[in-house]
Design an enzyme around this catalytic site. Structure first.
Site, PDB file in Angstrom:
ATOM      1  CG  HIS A 164      -1.733   1.197   1.453  1.00 21.42           C
ATOM      2  ND1 HIS A 164      -2.018   1.717   2.692  1.00 21.42           N
ATOM      3  CD2 HIS A 164      -2.354   2.002   0.549  1.00 21.42           C
ATOM      4  CE1 HIS A 164      -2.794   2.788   2.558  1.00 21.42           C
ATOM      5  NE2 HIS A 164      -3.012   2.985   1.271  1.00 21.42           N
TER       6      HIS A 164
HETATM    7 CA    CA Z   1       0.530  -0.419  -4.272  1.00 19.97          CA
END
Ligand code: CA
Ligand code: V1P
Ligand code: ZN
Length: 397
Positions: free
Chosen positions: A183
């Protein structure tokens, strides 16, 4: 007939300071700056340097980094060495160094390393701003986890945030897209209160059988930035959480559908693509099952929208495949097709030879080189896309 005019195409620039290669995080650490040497060797072996403007940017200066990072953090980072580091100094741990995981070790030349990769992203962003390039590439950057006063997940300085801040001087809307398997939390957090940057990250999300979340543990589909309705940044983040083992066709469909919808709705005037190569099959830390051309499809897709594009690196822990992917994606930018047989005169050719290293070709089959069963069903992915498109209701059409 065509006179001396250059054939129409994209002006591509390549921003690379080779001194970045000589830094080491430590022998057992997965981040290997040496993968950039391999990448450069492939790019040169295919002659791609003749198709781009190549720059050797200077390291960024303290003040350039202070546009995003806290000065106290930068002072610490610029002075700490393996010799003077005091792991029991509260500042040491509070700024994210060392610790149990040792994700962010203090190594020799650390300040030089971070200034070099950041300088290259700054130089690339400036080139887009002054319209010297349509696509600017920095494979040494893309360190998306760093916060303004915190080192995290192998990232000390967030060169992406610095580059986006520069692009914002010329662009009302910048779209950030992140295909690293992790992320892009640091970039998302930096712009959470702005509607002038939209962040979109595709990543593995979930808890493993030992109960540990996949790093950094954030980025579920419902995380869309601040919830406070007075906040301008509301709804200007989109997270696409994916399970282990996603394959080429699924990822291409997901990426094209969701990215296409975001671009149509947000209508960015510039795009930054973090092309972390740890989403490939066989990555030492990753969980996906992508082949090089499926990863490159994301670059092709973004390029096809014809907006000024900053293309940067990120994760990638199987160096030979990182180099293959970033070489392929450099070729995608300039519009070249590369032959599969690797040129034989490359230094370090051994890194690519032998069945276990991909058999001396550019596009070995990476699917299931590190068996990750595909836990993504078509049904789950359709629901994910429906929810992702639903999340876009906050941005103007
Ligand atoms: Ca990513
Ligand atoms: O999972 C963690 C730690 C354990 N703590 C509770 C958090 N760290 C990960 C960090 C991954 C960073 C990815 C960076 C990027 O997104 C951008 C450049 O790709 C981690 C892992 C892992 N398997 O996830 N650290 C290490 N492995 C590690 C292994 C050996 C030595 C040092 C760190
Ligand atoms: Zn990563």
């Amino acid at each position: 007939q065509y006179g001396l005019e250059k054939p129409r195409g994209y002006n591509v620039s390549f921003h690379y300071n080779p001194h970045v290669e000589y830094h080491h995080f430590g022998s057992s650490h997965p981040m290997k700056p040496w993968r950039l040497t391999l990448t450069k060797q492939l790019v040169l072996a295919y002659g791609l340097e003749y198709t781009m403007d190549c720059y050797e940017p200077r390291p960024a200066r303290f003040d350039e980094l202070a546009v995003f990072h806290d000065r106290e953090y930068l002072s610490f980072l610029s002075q700490v060495t393996p010799q003077n580091a005091k792991p029991d100094d509260p500042a040491y741990l509070s700024f994210g160094f060392g610790g149990e995981s040792n994700d962010c070790p203090v190594f020799d030349g650390l300040w030089n390393y971070v200034s070099i990769y950041s300088g290259a992203s700054i130089n690339a962003a400036n080139n887009l701003n002054n319209k010297q390039s349509d696509i600017a590439i920095n494979w040494s950057g893309g360190l998306h986890h760093a916060k303004k006063n915190l080192a995290s997940g192998f990232c000390y300085i967030n060169d992406i945030v610095l580059a986006i801040q520069l692009l914002m001087t010329n662009n009302p809307r910048v779209l950030y897209i992140d295909i690293d398997v992790h992320h892009g939390d640091g970039v998302e957090a930096a712009f959470e209160s702005s509607d002038r940057v939209f962040t979109l990250s595709y990543h593995k999300f979930g808890i493993d059988r030992n109960g540990y979340p996949f790093f950094p543990g954030t980025g579920n589909i419902h995380e869309m930035g601040p919830t406070d309705s007075a906040n301008r940044g509301k709804g200007h983040s989109l997270n696409v959480p994916i399970d282990d083992g996603i394959d080429d066709e699924q990822y291409k469909w997901l990426f094209k559908t969701v990215t296409g919808a975001v671009i149509e709705k947000y209508n960015p005037t510039a795009i930054v693509l973090q092309s972390g190569a740890d989403s490939l099959g066989g990555d030492r830390l990753g969980r996906f099952n992508l082949n090089i051309k499926a990863h490159g499809f994301c670059v092709e897709t973004v390029k096809s929208y014809g907006r000024p594009l900053l293309l940067i690196g990120g994760g990638g822990y199987t160096p030979r495949n990182v180099a293959r992917t970033w070489c392929h994606e450099t070729a995608v930018c300039v519009g070249a097709e590369l032959h599969n047989e690797l040129p034989t005169h490359i230094p370090y050719i051994q890194a690519f030879e032998g069945a276990e290293n991909g058999g001396g070709i550019l596009y070995p089959d990476l699917h299931n080189t590190k068996r990750h069963d595909n836990l993504n069903t078509q049904d789950n992915l359709h629901k994910l896309v429906t929810q992702a498109l639903e999340n876009l209701r906050y941005i103007e059409g």
